[in-house]
Scaffold this motif. Structure first.
Motif, PDB file in Angstrom:
ATOM      1  N   UNK B  95      -6.567   3.383  -5.213  1.00 48.11           N
ATOM      2  CA  UNK B  95      -7.840   3.115  -5.398  1.00 48.11           C
ATOM      3  C   UNK B  95      -8.221   1.731  -5.980  1.00 48.11           C
ATOM      4  N   UNK B  96      -7.065   1.222  -6.505  1.00 45.25           N
ATOM      5  CA  UNK B  96      -7.163  -0.211  -7.042  1.00 45.25           C
ATOM      6  C   UNK B  96      -6.815  -1.305  -5.938  1.00 45.25           C
ATOM      7  N   UNK B  97      -5.816  -1.104  -5.338  1.00 43.44           N
ATOM      8  CA  UNK B  97      -5.113  -2.384  -4.547  1.00 43.44           C
ATOM      9  C   UNK B  97      -4.951  -2.003  -3.074  1.00 43.44           C
ATOM     10  N   UNK B  98      -5.501  -0.761  -2.595  1.00 46.85           N
ATOM     11  CA  UNK B  98      -4.984  -0.761  -1.165  1.00 46.85           C
ATOM     12  C   UNK B  98      -5.677  -1.552  -0.400  1.00 46.85           C
ATOM     13  N   UNK B  99      -5.016  -1.811   0.844  1.00 45.72           N
ATOM     14  CA  UNK B  99      -5.819  -2.918   1.749  1.00 45.72           C
ATOM     15  C   UNK B  99      -6.378  -1.748   2.947  1.00 45.72           C
ATOM     16  N   UNK B 100      -7.182  -2.535   3.938  1.00 49.71           N
ATOM     17  CA  UNK B 100      -7.926  -1.932   4.778  1.00 49.71           C
ATOM     18  C   UNK B 100      -6.817  -0.864   5.789  1.00 49.71           C
ATOM     19  N   UNK B 115     -10.186  -3.714  -5.321  1.00 50.69           N
ATOM     20  CA  UNK B 115     -10.188  -5.196  -5.080  1.00 50.69           C
ATOM     21  C   UNK B 115     -10.331  -5.503  -3.823  1.00 50.69           C
ATOM     22  N   UNK B 116      -9.648  -4.987  -2.811  1.00 53.68           N
ATOM     23  CA  UNK B 116      -9.773  -5.464  -1.538  1.00 53.68           C
ATOM     24  C   UNK B 116     -11.165  -5.096  -0.695  1.00 53.68           C
ATOM     25  N   UNK B 137     -16.598   1.622  -9.974  1.00 50.01           N
ATOM     26  CA  UNK B 137     -15.314   2.387  -9.679  1.00 50.01           C
ATOM     27  C   UNK B 137     -14.051   1.589 -10.138  1.00 50.01           C
ATOM     28  N   UNK B 138     -13.741   0.513  -9.910  1.00 52.58           N
ATOM     29  CA  UNK B 138     -12.790  -0.402 -10.297  1.00 52.58           C
ATOM     30  C   UNK B 138     -12.413  -0.471 -11.866  1.00 52.58           C
ATOM     31  N   UNK B 144      -8.571   3.302 -16.766  1.00 51.57           N
ATOM     32  CA  UNK B 144      -7.701   4.536 -16.684  1.00 51.57           C
ATOM     33  C   UNK B 144      -6.125   4.297 -16.847  1.00 51.57           C
ATOM     34  N   UNK B 145      -5.928   3.125 -15.856  1.00 49.86           N
ATOM     35  CA  UNK B 145      -4.611   2.625 -15.737  1.00 49.86           C
ATOM     36  C   UNK B 145      -4.034   2.133 -17.408  1.00 49.86           C
TER      37      UNK B 145
END
Ligand code: HEM
Ligand SMILES: [Cu+2]
Lengths: 353, 279
Positions: B95-100, B115-116, B137-138, B144-145
């Motif tokens: 949810x933080x760093x995945x790309x499209x 982020x992306x 959300x970020x 949370x992290x």
């Protein structure tokens, strides 16, 4: 399979290590054997895809250099083979930059594709800082037993025609010396003797369209019968086509592929090339048509008189409606390593110190 | 870019006597110190990540496009440095760093966040419109992290293996310029991954040197080289805060030049766990 690389080594020393490493790896891989054991807390030295003992499986690796390697990085320019140049597009080409050229190419052939993959992964693992894969094209020669009612003959390409019929015989050493291998008479650098020029072309076939073309037209386009592979002038596959008694092309059209490629006149004998055609299938195009074609590889002692001249004669041929060259490059195959002390490219390195 | 003579193109595999006897295990208590220090490094970066993410997401919620664009790259740095630990929480990493490309429906996919997703809005659509929920959300995910890592026991093999994992990241997505395709701030992430790998290497270097001094020297040389190439692309060599030029400015030849030492580092660092006798 044909794999083209960028050479990342930054100096002559790095290039020398690369050539020696390639030689050692190829010597091991083509003879087969077991890898040394390693503590299991380390990554294993081998991908393992062929099991614990590597079978030779008919593996051969041909190492060839592209013109770009002879730029100013390694001081090789003065020793560049005379005809080695960057491949220029021909009129029917639609070259894709991502599938063209390269500093170094490996032709990797084996009985099974897995053996070729294994060799490639071994070589990549041993050359992390000096080689970077630029593009790769797999290809395959179908070794099907003849179907009932068919005769045994050359393998078929994806247009359904037998391919490889009229190749100069590799069993004839004198002919190979004359047409394929660079010898001392060729006005090439000394180190290049025993090498050969390799032209590579990735040629897409529009197979759906081809399959909607009348058989008679298909046969006229090639100048051969589709099923038997025999020349339209008659006989069986291996018979020499007769153009002399057909000067107007009433039987074999003047623009038939084989007639243009090899008019069979004394003057065009020197343009003969050794072809190695491989079929490829890469997936699907956005329009839903199959991306299939021919990985065309040919060898000759003189690139200009060989591939380039033949391709120029073929420019504009009726076959072009069904094919589209999209990639490839020109390379110079290094003379083989002669003994344990020798390594691939040693002559070139020695000639440029 | 000037040629670098120190650069070493050979990897451990090429040099190692492969039939070497089994590796002696480094005593477990020797690892305790470096791992504790690494946890401090991670927590420090997390603290920065939380603070920077707050500023970044607030800028978005306030509709301040310029500011949000400026803060995008410097905020990510703290995440990219500690990826070996952050990736242990697969749900948050997604949810933080995945790309499209990780989603079947690409940028339109409802699961594409983080982020992306914000990068896409800020740099492609050039607007903060509709981004506030993603920003919120970020921030929640990053908090949370932070919470989860506080109480985490760091597994030695994850920490030591993290050096190689970071170089694999660089080799897989940074050199190709896939990571930050809209902001073109790939070199910031590149440097952050290298920082994170180098931190781990530094902490375990004394132990590794006892096992194989040549290995340590070679890895150090290749790190120095990558650093030197990256330094060529800093906006202001005197002021690291200014970061890097757009990845568009890095020529194909230089991208390839970066690949050499990066691949050797990935290959070499893949043996670090084994060298320290870790499973
Ligand atoms: C997709 C592309 C191509 C296809 C499908 C194709 C197919 C064929 C076929 C079916 C034959 C007859 C059988 C044989 O003698 O092997 C043939 C012959 C030949 N082709 Fe091609 N070919 C292609 C491209 C090329 C290219 C690019 C060249 C060289 C520039 C070339 C040069 C030749 C030559 C020299 C012969 C032998 C002619 C003879 O000596 O009678 N072909 N090809
Ligand atoms: Cu990332």
């Amino acid at each position: 399979m044909l794999v083209s690389f960028d050479v990342l080594a930054r100096d002559r020393e790095g290039l020398d290590i690369l050539l020696r490493t390639l030689t050692t790896r190829i010597a091991f891989l083509t003879q087969g054997g077991a890898y040394p054991q390693r503590d299991p807390r380390f990554p294993p030295p081998d991908s393992g895809i062929l099991g614990p003992r590597i079978p030779p499986d008919g593996l051969s690796v041909t190492v060839a250099l592209g013109a770009s390697l002879f730029d100013d990085r390694f001081g090789l320019a003065p020793a560049r083979p005379r005809h080695l140049e960057r491949m220029q597009g021909f009129p029917n080409d639609a070259l894709d930059a991502a599938r063209c050229h390269g500093d170094l190419a490996l032709q990797i052939c084996a009985n099974t594709l897995d053996t070729a993959y294994h060799a490639l992964r071994d070589i990549i693992k041993h050359t992390p800082g000096s080689l970077l894969v630029r593009w790769k094209q797999e290809g395959n020669v179908p070794l099907l037993p003849p179907s009932p009612g068919d005769i045994d003959g050359s393998a078929r390409n994806f247009l359904g025609f037998r391919d490889g019929t009229a190749n100069p015989s590799a069993q004839d050493p004198a002919l190979m010396d004359e047409l394929i291998w660079v010898d001392a008479q060729r006005d090439e650098p000394d180190w290049a003797v025993g090498g050969s020029y390799m032209a590579v072309r990735i040629i897409r076939n529009y197979v759906e369209r081809w399959d909607r073309t009348p058989l008679g037209e298909q046969e006229a386009i090639f100048g051969r019968e589709k099923m038997s592979g025999a020349p339209l002038s008659g006989g069986v596959e291996q018979d020499v086509p007769d153009y002399a008694s057909d000067p107007e092309g009433k039987i074999t059209p003047l623009d038939a592929h084989i007639r243009l490629a090899n008019p069979r006149t004394p003057a065009t004998e020197k343009n003969r090339i050794l072809r190695r055609p491989f079929n490829y299938a890469n997936g699907v195009e956005p329009n839903g048509q199959l991306d299939m074609g021919l990985l065309f590889i040919c060898f000759q002692a003189d690139l200009q008189e060989g591939f380039i001249t033949v391709q120029k004669r073929l420019d504009g041929e009726p076959l072009e409606e069904y094919i589209k060259p999209v990639g490839g490059g020109y390379f110079f195959v290094l003379p083989g390593a002669r003994d344990e002390q020798d390594y691939l490219g040693r002559g070139l390195m020695a000639a440029t110190t | 870019m000037q040629p670098l003579s120190r650069w070493i193109s050979v990897s451990a595999l090429a040099l190692m006597a492969l039939n070497a006897p089994a590796q002696a295990a480094v005593p477990a208590d020797a690892l305790v110190g470096p791992i504790a220090e690494y946890k401090l490094y991670v927590l420090d970066n997390l603290e920065q990540l939380v603070a920077h993410t707050r500023e970044f997401t607030q800028a978005i919620e306030q509709g301040n496009l310029d500011k949000a664009q400026t803060l995008y790259a410097p905020t990510r740095v703290y995440y990219e440095r500690i990826e070996p630990i952050a990736e242990m929480f697969a749900d948050l990493d997604a949810s933080i760093d995945a790309r499209e490309d990780d989603y079947e429906h690409g940028v339109k996919d409802p699961d594409f966040t983080g982020f992306h997703r914000l990068e896409y809005g800020l740099f492609k659509a050039q607007s903060t419109q509709g981004l506030a929920p993603y920003a919120k959300g970020l921030m929640q995910d990053v908090d949370d992290l932070d919470q989860r890592v506080q109480g985490l026991t760091f597994p030695p093999s994850t920490v030591v293996g993290g050096a190689a994992a970071l170089m694999e990241e660089v080799a897989a997505t940074k050199v190709s310029g896939e990571e930050d395709r809209y902001s073109r701030s790939d070199l910031w992430d590149f440097q952050a991954n290298v920082d994170g790998a180098q931190e781990i290497f530094e902490l375990f270097k004394p132990l590794a040197a006892e096992e194989d001094a040549g290995f340590v020297k070679r890895v150090q040389g290749n790190f120095d080289d990558v650093e030197a190439i990256l330094a060529d692309y800093r906006v202001d060599p005197q002021d690291p805060k200014k970061g890097f030029v757009s990845y568009d400015k890095v020529s194909d030849a230089d991208r390839r030049a970066l690949t050499g030492p990066v691949n050797v580092l990935a290959e070499d660092l893949s043996t670090l766990r084994g060298l320290l006798g870790l499973n």
